[in-house]
Write a protein that holds these residues in place. Structure first.
Motif, PDB file in Angstrom:
ATOM      1  N   GLY A  20       0.796  -1.222   0.000  1.00  0.00           N
ATOM      2  CA  GLY A  20       0.000   0.000   0.000  1.00  0.00           C
ATOM      3  C   GLY A  20       0.826   1.267   0.000  1.00  0.00           C
ATOM      4  N   LEU A  21       1.837   1.325   0.842  1.00  0.00           N
ATOM      5  CA  LEU A  21       2.624   2.554   0.963  1.00  0.00           C
ATOM      6  C   LEU A  21       3.822   2.570   0.025  1.00  0.00           C
ATOM      7  N   GLY A  22       4.550   1.471  -0.012  1.00  0.00           N
ATOM      8  CA  GLY A  22       5.776   1.426  -0.803  1.00  0.00           C
ATOM      9  C   GLY A  22       5.517   1.414  -2.299  1.00  0.00           C
ATOM     10  N   LEU A  23       4.632   0.558  -2.747  1.00  0.00           N
ATOM     11  CA  LEU A  23       4.344   0.452  -4.177  1.00  0.00           C
ATOM     12  C   LEU A  23       3.142   1.294  -4.593  1.00  0.00           C
ATOM     13  N   GLN A  24       2.499   1.916  -3.627  1.00  0.00           N
ATOM     14  CA  GLN A  24       1.314   2.749  -3.840  1.00  0.00           C
ATOM     15  C   GLN A  24       0.189   1.982  -4.532  1.00  0.00           C
ATOM     16  N   LEU A  25       0.049   0.730  -4.149  1.00  0.00           N
ATOM     17  CA  LEU A  25      -1.062  -0.102  -4.610  1.00  0.00           C
ATOM     18  C   LEU A  25      -2.023  -0.258  -3.442  1.00  0.00           C
ATOM     19  N   TRP A  26      -2.757   0.801  -3.155  1.00  0.00           N
ATOM     20  CA  TRP A  26      -3.600   0.864  -1.967  1.00  0.00           C
ATOM     21  C   TRP A  26      -4.633  -0.249  -1.936  1.00  0.00           C
TER      22      TRP A  26
END
Length: 65
Positions: A20-26
């Protein structure tokens, strides 16, 4: 921790946060966390020591391999 073992919850939460945070795949992170936590709660209801059994299973080699 919602019925799941502490180690499993920390591992799942860390991986979900990385998604969610690192790859921005919430959505993927949230979906992974909900499914993984649900599976861990289900497994803990069936066998409270499933994490120890899983760790032992991964350590041993297969008989036919």
């Amino acid at each position: 921790m919602g019925g799941a073992p502490r180690k499993a919850t920390i591992l799942n939460g860390t991986f979900a946060a990385a998604l969610g945070l690192g790859l921005q795949l919430w959505l993927a992170g949230l979906l992974y966390w909900v499914i993984a936590h649900g599976i861990c709660v289900w497994a803990a209801k069936r066998d409270p020591q499933f994490m120890d059994v899983l760790a032992r299973h991964v350590r041993h080699k297969g008989y036919l391999l």
